[in-house]
Design an enzyme around this catalytic site. Structure first.
Site, PDB file in Angstrom:
ATOM      1  N   LYS A  51      55.271  66.726  55.629  1.00 22.65           N
ATOM      2  CA  LYS A  51      54.057  67.358  55.108  1.00 22.65           C
ATOM      3  C   LYS A  51      53.863  67.104  53.619  1.00 22.65           C
ATOM      4  O   LYS A  51      52.817  67.442  53.066  1.00 22.65           O
ATOM      5  CB  LYS A  51      54.089  68.879  55.361  1.00 22.65           C
ATOM      6  CG  LYS A  51      54.356  69.261  56.807  1.00 22.65           C
ATOM      7  CD  LYS A  51      53.396  68.579  57.762  1.00 22.65           C
ATOM      8  CE  LYS A  51      53.807  68.782  59.203  1.00 22.65           C
ATOM      9  NZ  LYS A  51      55.068  68.134  59.575  1.00 22.65           N
ATOM     10  N   CYS A  95      64.036  60.275  58.110  1.00 22.33           N
ATOM     11  CA  CYS A  95      64.662  59.814  59.359  1.00 22.33           C
ATOM     12  C   CYS A  95      64.228  58.404  59.738  1.00 22.33           C
ATOM     13  O   CYS A  95      63.081  58.010  59.548  1.00 22.33           O
ATOM     14  CB  CYS A  95      64.374  60.793  60.477  1.00 22.33           C
ATOM     15  SG  CYS A  95      65.103  62.426  60.186  1.00 22.33           S
ATOM     16  N   SER A 143      56.602  66.121  67.112  1.00 22.07           N
ATOM     17  CA  SER A 143      57.324  65.391  66.078  1.00 22.07           C
ATOM     18  C   SER A 143      57.039  63.909  66.236  1.00 22.07           C
ATOM     19  O   SER A 143      56.757  63.428  67.334  1.00 22.07           O
ATOM     20  CB  SER A 143      58.826  65.646  66.230  1.00 22.07           C
ATOM     21  OG  SER A 143      59.574  64.667  65.556  1.00 22.07           O
ATOM     22  N   GLU A 196      55.633  71.874  66.271  1.00 24.46           N
ATOM     23  CA  GLU A 196      55.993  70.627  66.941  1.00 24.46           C
ATOM     24  C   GLU A 196      56.818  70.937  68.186  1.00 24.46           C
ATOM     25  O   GLU A 196      57.680  71.813  68.164  1.00 24.46           O
ATOM     26  CB  GLU A 196      56.802  69.725  66.004  1.00 24.46           C
ATOM     27  CG  GLU A 196      55.977  69.166  64.868  1.00 24.46           C
ATOM     28  CD  GLU A 196      56.750  68.224  63.973  1.00 24.46           C
ATOM     29  OE1 GLU A 196      56.100  67.531  63.173  1.00 24.46           O
ATOM     30  OE2 GLU A 196      57.993  68.175  64.064  1.00 24.46           O
ATOM     31  N   CYS A 253      58.873  63.176  52.953  1.00 26.98           N
ATOM     32  CA  CYS A 253      58.901  63.660  54.332  1.00 26.98           C
ATOM     33  C   CYS A 253      57.571  64.228  54.815  1.00 26.98           C
ATOM     34  O   CYS A 253      56.570  64.193  54.111  1.00 26.98           O
ATOM     35  CB  CYS A 253      60.052  64.642  54.511  1.00 26.98           C
ATOM     36  SG  CYS A 253      61.647  63.778  54.550  1.00 26.98           S
TER      37      CYS A 253
END
Length: 600
Positions: free
Chosen positions: A125, A192, A515, A489, A123
């Site tokens: 970071k 995602c 984002s 974000e 994901c």
């Protein structure tokens, strides 16, 4: 020439008896002493669906490595879920966690003198943090991600997390409809399902050359994802032996992640309309690699690279699983190569040049291998599933349509302009970034009055409360790396603009970031930021903002003299900043330099 193992300091010689005793207590066998010690850098956590399935895979990688005679030791990094941390002060910690991840990997690997690494990331970071560490350490390294989530489905339509966020704030959508979307938006483990930050970075890792084909696009639930881990385990042993036994430095991260590799990766990013966060991360990774790669390079590439792939959030027609069916990242690179837009002579972690990889893995190549066809035939299982590599669905037919399919050739590009652009002007003298792939062309030129907020929270209240109307330019200040601190974000403000049906009627600019799920006329990374004295901090309600994407400009309609004479707008928000974030703010650079820490 043979290289001394880093681990020999703790495994060789009479005086290291104590260290060897400890290694034995970790499970190291006598016949593994004097062989490369390979760190398995995992990121399992039950806080993040992109990492919830990684619990056992590290041990599978360890077993594969140890079959080949080396010793492998697993450790974990932290991992923050940006979606869960979004919209509250938890988001202040997200970007700073990138540096903590990089530091923790460096600390563990150097403290124990590991000889090589397999980095299991996924994901937002985590991938860039591990990449930064790989550049610092410069030991043989292979990356393999946990893979993307399958797209959700409701009423015959694909959907994802962003749909849930937008619909939940739209008063015209019923509670039952919101509940149905919520229950179906995130159906599996994995990061995602759109071209958000996590998937963007995992795709770019293929272009940089440190990950194997399919890394960015094979869904997490598919059996071929497990095979990627097995292949990575075998490859890291091979590369460790090449380096330490033969002195072959071509397998080192800094030998692979050259300036040309970064230019290739950024070209890919622009062509596929990736997350604007990738700009921050590529700048930061290049900084750690000692590579001269700057915002001006990104600007240059954005002016000549077309958009060849559109995926959610830039369209709801396609998700990452559709990119895989169309041939994955290698397919996009193949089209860019045909136009001479990338350098295919660069080397990869698997020992091939990019040209050789395209020849073997492009599904339209006459020399495509059966292994490649199997990878890109990996399909979604279409059921709720939180287990890595647990299904074996395959597409019967691949998407090779380069005129109307998910991935286009140069002649049939979605747009001649690429998916990302750098704008400059009196608001952003050092630049700012917009994801043009997510902006309707009708508002590529936009002029409107400013509505200024000094926090994300205030902006959300203003948007939902009706203060923002059609034609406005929302300006969110003091949310940059120093000013936040942490550069939040702004996904909720952009989502709420859409919820209010203003997506084609408003713009948003900020010294914060967005984002990967953001679309619309959303311009971030404004540099210098307000906290560093940037002019964005001088804008007041009613100032006229002029945005011109084709001309790459962004300005407030004020003269240089008027701007110079105007004071900074006072910050009115009440925000508690803990010492950990104050420490980050004290040494972080501006966004145009990747928000890296500046330490003498």
């Amino acid at each position: 020439m043979k290289k001394q193992l880093r681990s020999s300091f703790s495994t060789q010689g009479r005086r290291m008896a104590g260290a060897r005793a400890l290694w034995a207590a970790n499970g190291m066998k006598k016949n593994q002493m004097g062989k490369p010690i390979i760190a398995i850098v995992n990121s399992f956590t039950q806080f993040v669906p992109g990492h919830v399935h990684l619990h056992e895979i590290g041990q599978l990688v360890k077993a594969e490595i140890e079959k080949l005679g080396c010793f492998a030791a697993e450790f974990n990094t932290i991992a923050i879920d940006d979606g869960i941390a979004m919209g509250h002060d938890g988001m202040l910690y997200s970007l700073p966690s990138r540096d903590i991840i990089a530091d923790s990997v460096e600390y563990m690997v150097n403290a124990h003198k590991a000889d090589a690494m397999v980095c299991i990331s996924n994901c937002d970071k985590i991938t860039p943090g591990m990449l930064m560490a790989a550049m610092r350490l410069n030991i043989p390294t292979v990356f393999v991600s946990g893979g993307p989530m399958e797209a959700g489905e409701w009423n015959g339509q694909h959907l994802d997390l962003i749909d849930a966020m937008i619909k939940s704030a739209d008063d015209s959508v019923s509670d039952q409809e919101v509940a149905n979307i919520e229950q179906n938006a995130c159906p599996t483990c994995g990061c995602c399902s759109g071209m958000f930050t996590a998937n963007s970075m995992n795709c770019l890792n293929e272009a940089i050359g440190l990950a194997l084909p399919g890394n960015g696009t094979i869904v997490a639930t598919h059996e071929n994802r497990t095979k990627l881990f097995e292949d990575a385990a075998k490859l890291i042993v091979e590369n460790a032996m090449k380096y330490y036994e033969e002195g072959d430095e071509s397998v080192l991260p800094r030998s692979i992640a050259t300036r040309q590799a970064f230019l290739n990766a950024m070209t890919l990013d622009i062509a596929m309309g990736g997350s604007t966060n990738t700009v921050l991360h590529l700048l930061a990774v290049a900084h750690e690699a000692g590579v001269d790669f700057k915002m001006d390079d990104i600007d240059m590439l954005s002016r000549k690279t077309p958009c060849l792939c559109k995926v959610a959030p830039n369209t709801q027609k396609y998700h990452i699983q559709d990119v895989n069916r169309a041939g994955g990242i290698i397919a996009i690179l193949a089209e860019l190569a045909k136009g001479g837009l990338i350098d295919t002579s660069v080397l990869r972690v698997d020992g091939m040049s990019l040209a050789e990889a395209i020849d073997q893995y492009s599904i339209t190549s006459p020399n495509v291998t059966e292994k490649a066809m199997s990878k890109y035939s990996s399909a979604a299982g279409n059921r709720f599933n939180l287990v890595l590599g647990s299904q074996g669905a395959y597409y019967q037919e691949l998407d090779k349509d380069r005129a109307n399919g998910c991935i286009r050739d140069l002649e049939h590009a979605y747009s001649k302009d690429g998916g990302l652009a750098v704008l400059k002007g009196n608001i952003a003298q050092d630049g700012c970034v917009v994801k043009t792939a997510g902006v309707d062309e009708s508002i590529w030129k936009f002029t409107g009055p400013a509505k200024v907020f000094d926090s994300q929270e205030a902006a959300c209240e203003g948007i939902l409360g009706g203060r923002v109307v059609s034609g406005d330019v929302v300006v969110i200040t003091h949310e940059g790396p120093k000013g936040g601190p942490g550069m939040q974000e702004m996904l909720y403000p952009t989502s709420y603009i859409k919820s209010r049906h203003l997506g084609k009627e408003c713009a948003l600019i900020t010294d914060g970031r967005f984002s990967g799920g953001t679309s619309g006329l959303s311009i971030g990374h404004v540099s210098p930021e307000a906290a560093a004295g940037g002019n964005i901090g001088k804008i007041v309600d009613g100032d006229i903002i002029e945005i011109d994407i084709p001309a790459r400009t962004i300005n407030v309609r004020l003269t240089d003299e008027e701007l110079a004479a105007r004071p900074m707008t006072p910050v009115t928000r009440d925000r508690y900043v803990p010492k950990s974030l104050k420490a980050y703010a004290s040494m972080v650079s501006s966004a145009d330099k990747g928000a890296v820490r500046l330490i003498d």
